[in-house]
Scaffold this active site. Structure first.
Site, mmCIF file in Angstrom:
data_model
loop_
_atom_site.group_PDB
_atom_site.id
_atom_site.type_symbol
_atom_site.label_atom_id
_atom_site.label_comp_id
_atom_site.label_asym_id
_atom_site.label_seq_id
_atom_site.Cartn_x
_atom_site.Cartn_y
_atom_site.Cartn_z
ATOM 1 N N LYS A 54 32.459 51.947 45.701
ATOM 2 C CA LYS A 54 31.751 51.406 44.531
ATOM 3 C C LYS A 54 30.317 51.037 44.902
ATOM 4 O O LYS A 54 29.376 51.310 44.151
ATOM 5 C CB LYS A 54 32.495 50.176 43.980
ATOM 6 C CG LYS A 54 33.752 50.553 43.195
ATOM 7 C CD LYS A 54 34.641 49.354 42.887
ATOM 8 C CE LYS A 54 35.948 49.838 42.249
ATOM 9 N NZ LYS A 54 36.968 48.791 42.119
ATOM 10 N N GLN A 56 37.635 42.429 42.919
ATOM 11 C CA GLN A 56 38.621 43.446 43.325
ATOM 12 C C GLN A 56 40.019 42.822 43.432
ATOM 13 O O GLN A 56 40.182 41.755 44.020
ATOM 14 C CB GLN A 56 38.197 44.043 44.675
ATOM 15 C CG GLN A 56 39.069 45.183 45.167
ATOM 16 C CD GLN A 56 38.960 46.440 44.311
ATOM 17 O OE1 GLN A 56 37.878 46.841 43.890
ATOM 18 N NE2 GLN A 56 40.094 47.057 44.036
ATOM 19 N N ASP A 89 34.974 45.476 33.975
ATOM 20 C CA ASP A 89 36.341 46.011 34.038
ATOM 21 C C ASP A 89 37.048 45.894 32.688
ATOM 22 O O ASP A 89 38.102 46.495 32.491
ATOM 23 C CB ASP A 89 37.159 45.215 35.067
ATOM 24 C CG ASP A 89 37.276 45.947 36.391
ATOM 25 O OD1 ASP A 89 37.111 47.183 36.398
ATOM 26 O OD2 ASP A 89 37.547 45.276 37.408
#
Ligand code: NDP
Length: 294
Positions: free
Chosen positions: A53, A97, A120
Site C-alpha cells: 500500500k 490494518q 476503507d
C-alpha cells in the site's frame, strides 16, 4: 471459453488515472493528497499488504504516512493516534490494518476514524450511507468488483446477481452496490440450501467465501459473468503453495461468459480503489468536485 477479465490491467489503468488526478490535485492545492496507514503488531501478511500500500501510494504521487506500533499497544493509545490523524490536515485517508491484537476492539477503533477520512468504508456512518443509498466511502474490494462488472457489462440494471458470502468487508457491501445498480440480488451463505441451484440463476456471480475452488463450472448459468474474490493458498506437489479462488477456474471458464482469474483478477483492484478513495476524500475535504473518470 470465457473471456478472462484482466483485473491487473484494469487496476494499473485506474492507478494511472489516480496518479494524473493526484498531480492535478497537488498543483491546485499546494500539497499532496495523503494516506495514513497504521499497523499494529507484526503479522507477516499485514506487513506485506502495508508495504505494498505504501509503495503504490507513493507511485501514485500521494503522501504516505506510516505508523507502526508494537503488538502491546493499548486500545487507548491506538485511539489517541487515530484522533491525531483525524485532526491532521495533511491526512486525507486513514487505514488501520486488521487484524488487530486481542486487547483492541476493532469496531471501536474503526468507528473513531472520521467518516470523511474512512477510505476503507468500514465506519458505521459509511456502512449506513451505503445501505441508505447516500454518497459515502465504499469498501475497496467490492467497489473494485463493481468497476470490473460495469467495464465488462455496461448497464447492470435488471440482471440477476448472486453474491456468495455475507461478510461486512465483501459480501454485504457487494450486495448493496449491486442493488444500487438495480440488479435483483440474492445473498448466499453457509446456511443456504441448494447452493448450486441458487448460483444457476445468476447472470452475475460474486464468490467471496474463502473455500478453495468450491464453485464448480456446472453450477453456472451459461454466459454468466463470474467475479472470484477468494484468495486461498493450497499446497502444491513440490511442497510450496499456490493461490486459487473460490471458483474452480478450469471448469467455470468452459461455461461462463467472462471470469476473473486468481491471481490477477480482483486482488490488484483493492489497492487501486484504496488510492482512488483517498483521492476522492482529498477532493471532498478541499471543497473540490470529485475527480472525473475515477
Ligand atoms: P469471511 O470468512 O468473513 O466470510 C465468508 C463468507 O462465506 C461467510 O458469509 C460465510 O457464511 C460464507 N460461507 C462459508 N462457507 C460457505 C459455504 N460452504 N457455502 C456458502 N457460503 C459459505 O470472508 P471474507 O468475506 O473476508 O473473504 C472471503 C474471501 O475473499 C477470502 O478468500 C478472502 O481471502 C478473500 N478476500 C479477497 C480480497 C481481495 O482483495 N481480493 C479482499 C478481502 C477478502 P456465514 O456468514 O454463514 O458464515
Amino acid at each position: 471459453m470465457a473471456e478472462i477479465i484482466d483485473g491487473k490491467a484494469f487496476a494499473e489503468g485506474l492507478r494511472n488515472r489516480v496518479a494524473q488526478a493526484a498531480g492535478a490535485f497537488s498543483d491546485k492545492i499546494g500539497r499532496k493528497a495523503g494516506l495514513a496507514v497504521v499497523l499494529v503488531g507484526e503479522d507477516p501478511a499485514s506487513q506485506i499488504y502495508v508495504r505494498s500500500k505504501r509503495e503504490k501510494t507513493v507511485e501514485a504521487g500521494m503522501e504516505s504516512f506510516h505508523h507502526e506500533l508494537p503488538a502491546s499497544t493499548s486500545q487507548a493509545e491506538l485511539i489517541a493516534l487515530v484522533e491525531r490523524l483525524n485532526a491532521d490536515d495533511a491526512v486525507d485517508g486513514i487505514l488501520v490494518q486488521v487484524p488487530l491484537p486481542d486487547q483492541i476492539d476493532e469496531k471501536v477503533v474503526t468507528n473513531t476514524i472520521n467518516p470523511a477520512k474512512d477510505v476503507d468504508g468500514f465506519t458505521f456512518i459509511n456502512v449506513g450511507k451505503l445501505a441508505a443509498g447516500e454518497q459515502g466511502m465504499v469498501p475497496c474490494t467490492p467497489l473494485g468488483c463493481l468497476m470490473l462488472l460495469k467495464d465488462r457489462l455496461g448497464e447492470l440494471s435488471g440482471l440477476d446477481a448472486v453474491v456468495i458470502g455475507r461478510s461486512n468487508i465483501v459480501g454485504k457491501p457487494m450486495a448493496q452496490l449491486l442493488l444500487r445498480e438495480s440488479c435483483t440480488v440474492t445473498i448466499a451463505h453457509s446456511r443456504t440450501r441448494n447452493l448450486p441451484d441458487v448460483v444457476r440463476r445468476a447472470d452475475i456471480l460474486v464468490a467471496a467465501v474463502g473455500r478453495p475452488e468450491m464453485v464448480k463450472g456446472d453450477w453456472l448459468k451459461p454466459g454468466a459473468t463470474v467475479i472470484d474474490v477468494g484468495m486461498n493458498r493450497i499446497p502444491r506437489e513440490d511442497g510450496k503453495t499456490r493461490l486459487v479462488g473460490d471458483v474452480e477456474f478450469a471448469t467455470a471458464a468452459q461455461v461462463a461468459g467472462a471470469i476473473t482469474p486468481v491471481p490477477g483478477g480482483v486482488g490488484p483492484m483493492t489497492i487501486a480503489v484504496l488510492l482512488r478513495n483517498c483521492l476522492v476524500a482529498a477532493h471532498a475535504r478541499a471543497g473540490l468536485p470529485p475527480p472525473v473518470d475515477l
